[in-house]
Design a protein around this motif. Structure first.
Motif, PDB file in Angstrom:
ATOM      1  N   PRO B 164     -13.909  59.374  41.335  1.00 32.41           N
ATOM      2  CA  PRO B 164     -13.094  60.457  40.770  1.00 32.41           C
ATOM      3  C   PRO B 164     -13.884  61.325  39.790  1.00 32.41           C
ATOM      4  CG  PRO B 164     -12.256  58.283  40.102  1.00 32.41           C
ATOM      5  CD  PRO B 164     -13.365  58.043  41.039  1.00 32.41           C
ATOM      6  N   LEU B 165     -14.873  60.729  39.135  1.00 30.56           N
ATOM      7  CA  LEU B 165     -15.719  61.544  38.270  1.00 30.56           C
ATOM      8  C   LEU B 165     -16.411  62.616  39.105  1.00 30.56           C
ATOM      9  CD1 LEU B 165     -17.549  59.054  35.869  1.00 30.56           C
ATOM     10  CD2 LEU B 165     -15.782  60.720  35.318  1.00 30.56           C
ATOM     11  N   GLY B 166     -16.953  62.165  40.210  1.00 25.62           N
ATOM     12  CA  GLY B 166     -17.679  63.101  41.072  1.00 25.62           C
ATOM     13  C   GLY B 166     -16.770  64.196  41.610  1.00 25.62           C
ATOM     14  N   ILE B 167     -15.638  63.740  42.122  1.00 29.36           N
ATOM     15  CA  ILE B 167     -14.713  64.714  42.708  1.00 29.36           C
ATOM     16  C   ILE B 167     -14.205  65.671  41.642  1.00 29.36           C
ATOM     17  CG2 ILE B 167     -12.494  64.994  43.839  1.00 29.36           C
ATOM     18  CD1 ILE B 167     -12.969  62.438  45.325  1.00 29.36           C
ATOM     19  N   GLY B 168     -13.823  65.101  40.516  1.00 22.28           N
ATOM     20  CA  GLY B 168     -13.314  65.940  39.430  1.00 22.28           C
ATOM     21  C   GLY B 168     -14.344  66.970  39.009  1.00 22.28           C
ATOM     22  N   ILE B 285      -7.555  76.428  39.719  1.00 20.25           N
ATOM     23  CA  ILE B 285      -7.967  75.702  40.935  1.00 20.25           C
ATOM     24  C   ILE B 285      -6.909  75.863  42.014  1.00 20.25           C
ATOM     25  CG2 ILE B 285      -9.277  73.983  39.647  1.00 20.25           C
ATOM     26  CD1 ILE B 285      -6.944  72.047  40.048  1.00 20.25           C
ATOM     27  N   PRO B 286      -7.305  75.801  43.275  1.00 18.21           N
ATOM     28  CA  PRO B 286      -6.307  75.894  44.358  1.00 18.21           C
ATOM     29  C   PRO B 286      -5.523  74.596  44.511  1.00 18.21           C
ATOM     30  CG  PRO B 286      -8.509  75.543  45.257  1.00 18.21           C
ATOM     31  CD  PRO B 286      -8.677  75.645  43.789  1.00 18.21           C
ATOM     32  N   LEU B 287      -4.404  74.665  45.178  1.00 14.90           N
ATOM     33  CA  LEU B 287      -3.533  73.505  45.358  1.00 14.90           C
ATOM     34  C   LEU B 287      -4.232  72.399  46.136  1.00 14.90           C
ATOM     35  CD1 LEU B 287      -0.708  72.648  44.579  1.00 14.90           C
ATOM     36  CD2 LEU B 287       0.130  73.514  46.765  1.00 14.90           C
ATOM     37  N   SER B 288      -5.067  72.796  47.072  1.00 16.92           N
ATOM     38  CA  SER B 288      -5.771  71.791  47.870  1.00 16.92           C
ATOM     39  C   SER B 288      -6.654  70.921  46.999  1.00 16.92           C
ATOM     40  CB  SER B 288      -6.591  72.471  48.964  1.00 16.92           C
ATOM     41  OG  SER B 288      -7.489  73.400  48.364  1.00 16.92           O
ATOM     42  N   SER B 289      -7.207  71.531  45.939  1.00 12.65           N
ATOM     43  CA  SER B 289      -8.044  70.721  45.041  1.00 12.65           C
ATOM     44  C   SER B 289      -7.208  69.684  44.314  1.00 12.65           C
ATOM     45  CB  SER B 289      -8.736  71.618  44.017  1.00 12.65           C
ATOM     46  OG  SER B 289      -9.644  72.458  44.669  1.00 12.65           O
ATOM     47  N   VAL B 290      -5.944  70.059  44.048  1.00 11.46           N
ATOM     48  CA  VAL B 290      -5.057  69.081  43.411  1.00 11.46           C
ATOM     49  C   VAL B 290      -4.982  67.831  44.283  1.00 11.46           C
ATOM     50  CG1 VAL B 290      -2.688  68.590  42.715  1.00 11.46           C
ATOM     51  CG2 VAL B 290      -3.696  70.821  42.219  1.00 11.46           C
ATOM     52  N   ILE B 291      -4.888  68.097  45.579  1.00  8.13           N
ATOM     53  CA  ILE B 291      -4.795  66.964  46.508  1.00  8.13           C
ATOM     54  C   ILE B 291      -6.063  66.130  46.508  1.00  8.13           C
ATOM     55  CG2 ILE B 291      -4.665  66.363  48.931  1.00  8.13           C
ATOM     56  CD1 ILE B 291      -2.623  68.410  49.307  1.00  8.13           C
ATOM     57  N   SER B 292      -7.181  66.797  46.636  1.00  7.40           N
ATOM     58  CA  SER B 292      -8.440  66.042  46.656  1.00  7.40           C
ATOM     59  C   SER B 292      -8.588  65.207  45.399  1.00  7.40           C
ATOM     60  CB  SER B 292      -9.631  66.991  46.765  1.00  7.40           C
ATOM     61  OG  SER B 292      -9.565  67.727  47.954  1.00  7.40           O
ATOM     62  N   TYR B 293      -8.252  65.833  44.270  1.00  6.70           N
ATOM     63  CA  TYR B 293      -8.408  65.154  42.991  1.00  6.70           C
ATOM     64  C   TYR B 293      -7.491  63.935  42.903  1.00  6.70           C
ATOM     65  CZ  TYR B 293      -8.577  64.563  37.918  1.00  6.70           C
ATOM     66  OH  TYR B 293      -8.725  64.063  36.653  1.00  6.70           O
ATOM     67  N   PHE B 294      -6.251  64.148  43.303  1.00  5.93           N
ATOM     68  CA  PHE B 294      -5.292  63.049  43.214  1.00  5.93           C
ATOM     69  C   PHE B 294      -5.697  61.887  44.107  1.00  5.93           C
ATOM     70  CE2 PHE B 294      -1.451  61.197  41.885  1.00  5.93           C
ATOM     71  CZ  PHE B 294      -0.854  60.591  42.960  1.00  5.93           C
ATOM     72  N   SER B 295      -6.107  62.205  45.329  1.00  7.23           N
ATOM     73  CA  SER B 295      -6.563  61.136  46.221  1.00  7.23           C
ATOM     74  C   SER B 295      -7.796  60.453  45.662  1.00  7.23           C
ATOM     75  CB  SER B 295      -6.858  61.699  47.607  1.00  7.23           C
ATOM     76  OG  SER B 295      -5.657  62.051  48.249  1.00  7.23           O
ATOM     77  N   GLY B 296      -8.624  61.273  44.979  1.00 13.60           N
ATOM     78  CA  GLY B 296      -9.792  60.670  44.344  1.00 13.60           C
ATOM     79  C   GLY B 296      -9.391  59.682  43.270  1.00 13.60           C
ATOM     80  N   LEU B 297      -8.382  60.062  42.492  1.00  9.26           N
ATOM     81  CA  LEU B 297      -7.919  59.154  41.440  1.00  9.26           C
ATOM     82  C   LEU B 297      -7.400  57.848  42.043  1.00  9.26           C
ATOM     83  CD1 LEU B 297      -6.013  61.432  38.897  1.00  9.26           C
ATOM     84  CD2 LEU B 297      -8.159  60.209  38.553  1.00  9.26           C
ATOM     85  N   ALA B 298      -6.816  57.967  43.244  1.00  7.81           N
ATOM     86  CA  ALA B 298      -6.274  56.751  43.870  1.00  7.81           C
ATOM     87  C   ALA B 298      -7.365  55.713  44.111  1.00  7.81           C
ATOM     88  CB  ALA B 298      -5.592  57.127  45.184  1.00  7.81           C
TER      89      ALA B 298
END
Lengths: 613, 586
Positions: B164-168, B285-298
């Protein structure tokens, strides 16, 4: 790793039907009815809370896609996600607390019942089941069983979560949900294949490992000897071979276990890939929203992983139920020694009568056949005979450790079956062939059967044996710790302590199954002194292996094939030249001083001696 | 450093200065496979992040107003392929760590064993075999667990913490906030958790130990318990012990329930989502990034749910390594004295005012003085703890005296070449150890090239030939733990046969067996007689016949000689000696 255990556990044959087993288990569980209710409640809620977040998140995303989100709804939704996640933890906490109490309590209750049942059983029971197996049932099996309880709770939670997730998914887009469901049989198939493979590798491994471990133990224990003979190279070679085999076996096993999760992961990954593609297509066809698509992806993980734990659950259920069965079988075992009444006696004179008694052990043929024996109060009897002649059985029947089949056994002219056994045994002092001591001090062990005796009285008794010199050989006198089973003191010392126990107890009936182990002559002398003291006060039955013991008895009985064939004094019986004389020649002659003197000839010494001062 | 008694160098150099370095030096030796495992771990984590990124891409496309199925296909394929490769990576990680762990276990055990072989007999007579075996099996196994599952899980977890650090970071720097905070609190929570858990797990183990050992005693000694009518008392004790065990378990469960990282995860995911949404609403940030970030946190789920035990395993493993090292590094006290006196022993033995203490301080033996001429048979008698065994161990220089001197043929033992001494002095211990090999091999243990004739002759002299021929395979019968069981008297005669073959000049026999029957007794007498012919023999014995006819009798009491002389002399001078021969006259 619970999952791996589930893969490699064995299957057992079961005797109790599932229904009976479950009702017995419920007997123990229902003491915690309230806990169980709150547990069930929490598990359901926990499952719900765990499954719902994807739903809320998809709503948030859809609002976001729509452009300008309704502030209120938006905030509430996000807050809702956080709330659900926190509640997830709260219920996890509640469940774990309840669970640890339920399982620990059931474990405790079951093991207490199993122990009480075992200790109250007669010796025929303990012959059937080795002590190792009994202990294993009381500890390992109860533990396995409580693991089962915990597992069931976990699986129940997983199932709730999966079901709720499934409902949400079906609600959203049933076609995608079907895709996911389709993967379940694939997962189960793979797991069952693994189970077979894992079990095969493990069984093979266990056999190899038993050999390897034994060799490693041996090569380590034998280092001293190897050094004594300067054979270090050779023993190292043996060790190295075993060590290498151990490595190979373990790597093989490790290979199989290393594959499981990666394969699961891959299957799961492929299912996600499929969902990504088809899901996106469904969105373009307007079947579901983009937010819902994302929710499906989020939910799929929460769906497949619990399925995994359910599949390994089944074997573990079998293990747990088998464990429960073994425990209940223990508790339910029949007693063979059953008393008809509960006659309590404070004291007895020690008159013993066997009238036409027949006895055989459950395993073998007739040991005593139409046996008659009459012992007067205070009399001391030495019993001699070949192994298996029936000597120990006589003693054990008097102690009421076994049940006889025909005839009668009277103590003080009362049928032995009428007594309250603990009360009767309090009037008996029994020393077994391997005297048994408990982990405590010498004093505590002496006091074992006579809890009210004072330290001064014990010291007084101790001094009656050779001026109490024997106490000085203990590192700390009466306060010496004897260790488990008396391991920290010598064989001779253990016998002395056991005899002291009887001296302190002053029972009306004394039963001694004499040890055969070799003891130094000084301790031997002290033991004879202690025996002499006991013989003065009690009716004594001595299964003798020492010449001095035989000679100190009032009467000697010669037993052969379950009957008394000769009876009398030592000198008288020797002169008869019959069975006793033969026994004497075989077992006792070498203990006599005459033999010691004659040994000089074997050793090639003339009586003038080759000694130099 | 003293020369050790067995020199077979271990395959490679290891650093024995402390536990960490030692384990690390072993791991480094296997660096290729270790590297594969680490690469697998990193690859696994990296590929685990692909789906999160792909979700974002697809989502973006879906909401862009121009959805392209080809993009979905590509994304789906990316996810599928990445997860397949990831499966392989995970396998490399798992198996890599497993192989590393097993290799290290094997090598550590090898090193440990070689070190044991190199230690002196002094060392070995002081060690409890049980302890050594616990080290060689359990402690070494714990070192294995350091790597698998230990490091496997821990390194895997740490890798996942970075995703998640990387993705964030790739989306927006502010998004680093949540994962960083999580990582910090995560480690604090883990350290705290382990610290409060440790005393509780120790209590669980100890209450279980108490429960189990008393239980085993009760069941083993059920006859005694029942004989003394103590069933109820023992049941009450069991109830008490059981309750204590239950309480410790509940305490442990309660601590495990408070596993804060789970709460941290819940909060991290919630607040991370909130943060990302805020940035989205600000248009950063775009909404899609919200998704990537959230999945990253998972992804943080893996480290959180990894059993806390993996951390404990590493520390337990290091503790085990420390115990192993302390055994391996303990000093040899005796030197080989390679340039000392070496000659054929005549057999004159002198003790001159010898005292001895195992721990160097508390005396086990005091003021021992006596003289034994070549060929004499000496009987050593006394009660347990009187010092008989310690005395004889001074003769073959298993130990050195504290004060005074032990001499053979007039020369102090310390002047002799140790090898020369050991080769000519044989001890037959009380617990006779036989290997799981054939009778013949056991007899020939000290002289591997002995011919069959020599072996049989030795067995005959030891009065063992007859019973050996009655065994299923005669001299080839395999005995020992996994072979045919033989009685104590038979073991003793085999040990005598073993000694015959090596033909020692001084024989020390710890004779503790008792004969059940007179025939066996005769045979043992005969065997001991033949064994003591032509050499100085010390026998620790209980047999009156051995004592009566010995050339010299030493009576030990509490570490001193309480009486010494011939039988006739002792009958005159010692009351307790007279007592033992006073029994039942015919």
């Amino acid at each position: 790793m619970g999952f791996h255990q589930g893969l490699t556990g064995e299957l057992y044959d079961r005797q109790y039907s599932n229904k009976i087993l479950l009702s017995r288990i419920w007997d123990y569980a229902k003491r915690h009815r309230k806990f169980i209710f709150w547990m069930t409640f929490s598990i359901i809620l926990h499952g719900l809370f765990a499954a719902l977040p994807p739903l809320l998140i998809s709503k948030v995303l859809d609002e976001g896609i729509a452009g300008i989100p309704n502030e209120m709804a938006y905030t509430v939704l996000v807050a809702g996600v956080i709330f659900l996640q926190v509640m997830d933890f709260v219920f996890y906490y509640v469940i774990r607390r309840l669970m640890s109490r339920i399982t620990a309590n059931m474990n405790r209750d079951l093991s207490i019942d199993a122990f009480a049942s075992s200790i109250e059983q007669d010796l025929a029971f303990h012959d059937r089941l080795s002590s190792g197996r009994i202990v294993s049932r009381i500890t390992t099996d109860t533990n396995d069983f409580s693991m089962l309880i915990r597992l069931t709770m976990d699986v129940a939670g997983s199932i709730v979560q999966s079901v709720v997730t499934a409902i949400i998914l079906f609600n959203a887009e049933w076609r995608l949900a079907l895709v996911l469901i389709a993967f379940i049989p694939i997962v189960m198939l793979v797991v069952s294949r693994f189970r077979k493979l894992a079990r095969r590798v493990t069984t093979k491994g266990m056999r190899a490992m038993a050999n390897v471990n034994a060799t490693i133990k041996e090569t380590i224990s034998g280092i001293s000897v190897a050094k004594n003979f300067r054979q270090e190279e050779e023993i190292y070679r043996d060790f190295k071979a075993s060590n290498t085999t151990s490595f190979k076996v373990n790597v093989q096993r490790g290979f199989v276990l290393s594959i499981v999760f990666p394969v699961m992961r891959t299957i799961s990954g492929i299912s996600i890939a499929v969902l990504v593609y088809f899901g996106a297509l469904s969105v373009t066809q307007g079947l579901i929203t983009a937010g819902a698509w994302y929710m499906v992806l989020l939910a799929s993980d929460r769906f497949l992983m619990p399925i995994l734990s359910v599949t390994s659950y089944w074997t573990q259920v079998q293990t747990g139920l088998s464990a429960a069965e073994r425990i209940f079988a223990l508790i339910d075992s029949d007693h063979s020694v059953i008393q008809s009444q509960n006659l309590k006696v404070d004291s007895i004179t020690g008159k013993i009568d066997f009238n036409h008694l027949s006895f055989n052990y459950a395993t073998g043929g007739k040991v005593l056949d139409n046996f008659d024996l009459h012992i007067a109060p205070g009399e001391s009897i030495a019993i001699v005979g070949h192994t298996g002649a029936g000597k120990s059985s006589i003693a054990r029947l008097i102690s009421r450790f076994y049940e006889f089949q025909e005839g009668e056994l009277l103590i003080d002219d009362i049928d032995i079956r009428k007594f309250d056994l603990p009360a009767l045994r309090r009037n008996m002092g029994i020393v077994t062939q391997v005297p048994f001591l408990f982990d405590g001090t010498v004093e505590e062990n002496i006091r074992f059967a006579a809890p009210n005796i004072s330290r001064e009285e014990i010291t007084q008794l101790a001094n009656q044996i050779g001026n109490g010199e024997w106490l000085e050989t203990f590192s700390n006198g009466l306060d010496t710790q004897v260790g488990e089973r008396g391991a920290h003191i010598s064989m001779g010392q253990r016998q002395l302590v056991a005899l002291m126990r009887v001296l302190a107890h002053k029972p009306a009936i004394f039963i001694l199954d004499e040890a055969t182990a070799s003891i130094d002559p000084f301790t031997e002398y002290q033991i004879q002194q202690a025996l002499g003291l006991i013989l003065q006060h009690s009716t004594s039955i001595l299964i003798a292996h020492r010449l001095s013991t035989v000679r100190s008895a009032d009467r000697i009985l010669v037993i052969d094939h379950g009957s008394i064939i000769e009876e009398g004094s030592h000198q008288g019986l020797l002169e008869q030249g019959g069975h006793y004389a033969e026994l004497y020649n075989t077992y006792f002659r070498h203990q006599s001083l005459k033999y010691v003197e004659e040994a000089g000839q074997i050793l090639g010494k003339e009586l003038s001696g080759k000694t130099t001062a | 450093m003293a020369i050790s008694e067995f020199n077979s160098p271990f395959k490679y150099k290891t650093n024995r200065s402390n536990a960490f370095r030692w384990v690390a030096s072993h791991a480094l030796h296997h660096w290729p496979i270790f590297l594969v495992a680490i690469i697998g771990a990193m690859g696994n984590a990296a590929l685990a992040s692909i789906p999160a990124l792909q979700y974002g891409i697809v989502f973006e496309n879906l909401t862009s107003g121009n959805p392209l199925p080809s993009i979905f296909l590509r994304a789906g394929a990316m996810v599928g392929i990445s997860q397949i490769i990831r499966g392989f990576m995970q396998f490399f990680r798992n198996f890599g760590f497993e192989v590393t762990a097993q290799r290290i276990e094997r090598d550590v055990r090898d090193e440990f064993y070689i070190s044991l072989l190199g230690k002196s007999m002094t060392f070995h007579s002081l060690q409890s075999i049980g302890d050594l075996m616990a080290r060689a099996t359990n402690d070494i196994r714990e070192v294995n667990y350091i790597f698998s599952p230990g490091l496997n899980m821990v390194l895997g977890s740490i890798n996942f913490l970075f995703i998640p650090l990387g993705i964030g970071a790739s989306i927006h720097p502010a998004l680093l906030l949540t994962p960083v905070l999580f990582i910090v609190f995560y480690f604090v929570a883990i350290v705290h958790f382990l610290r409060i858990l440790e005393p509780v797990t120790r209590e669980v183990r100890s209450t279980f130990g108490t429960l189990n050992s008393r239980l085993a005693e009760d069941i083993d000694g059920v006859e005694t318990v029942k004989a003394a009518s103590q069933e109820q008392a023992e049941i009450n004790r069991f109830k008490k012990n059981s309750q204590a065990f239950r309480d410790a378990n509940v305490k442990q469960g309660d601590i495990e329930a408070r596993f804060i990282p789970l709460l941290l995860l819940a909060l991290a995911m919630g607040f991370g989502l909130l943060h990302a949404l805020i940035l989205y609403r600000q248009g950063a940030i775009p909404l899609s990034s919200v998704i990537s970030y959230f999945s990253g946190l998972a992804m943080l789920g893996f480290p959180t749910n990894t059993s806390i035990r993996s951390y404990s395993q590493i520390s337990l493993g290091i503790a085990g390594a420390r115990r192993l090292l302390s055994t391996m590094n303990s000093e040899n006290n005796l030197d080989q004295n390679e340039f000392g006196h070496g000659a054929i022993i005549q057999g004159k033995v002198n003790f001159e005012n010898v005292s001895f203490a195992y721990d160097g301080k508390n005396l086990n033996l005091q003021e021992l003085t006596f003289e034994v001429y070549p060929g004499q048979t000496v009987a050593i008698v006394g009660q347990t703890g009187s010092g008989k065994t310690s005395l004889v161990r001074l003769i073959n220089r298993t130990y050195d005296p504290l004060t005074g001197s032990v001499k053979i043929d007039g020369l102090d033992l310390r002047e002799w070449k140790l090898d020369s001494l050991r080769g000519q002095i044989s001890i037959i211990e009380q617990d006779i150890f036989l290997f799981s090999k054939s009778v013949a091999k056991n007899i020939a243990f000290g002289k591997p090239n002995a011919t069959q004739d020599e072996i049989v002759l030795a067995a005959q002299k030891a009065q063992a030939d007859r019973f050996i021929n009655e065994l299923p395979d005669g001299y080839e019968t395999v005995i020992g733990e996994r072979g045919t069981t033989i009685s104590g008297g038979q073991r003793q005669r085999l040990a005598l046969a073993r000694a015959f073959l090596t033909d020692p000049k001084i024989l020390i026999l710890d004779d503790s067996t008792s004969a059940i029957d007179s025939k066996t007794e005769d045979e043992i007498q005969q065997a001991i007689k033949l064994a003591s012919e032509g050499r100085t023999t010390f026998i620790i014995t209980h047999r009156l016949s051995q004592i009566r006819w010995a050339d010299l009798i030493i009576v030990m009491r509490k570490g001193r000689i309480s009486a010494i002389g011939t039988h006739d002399q002792l009958m005159q001078t010692s009351k307790s000696y007279r007592n033992i021969f006073a029994e039942a006259k015919e």
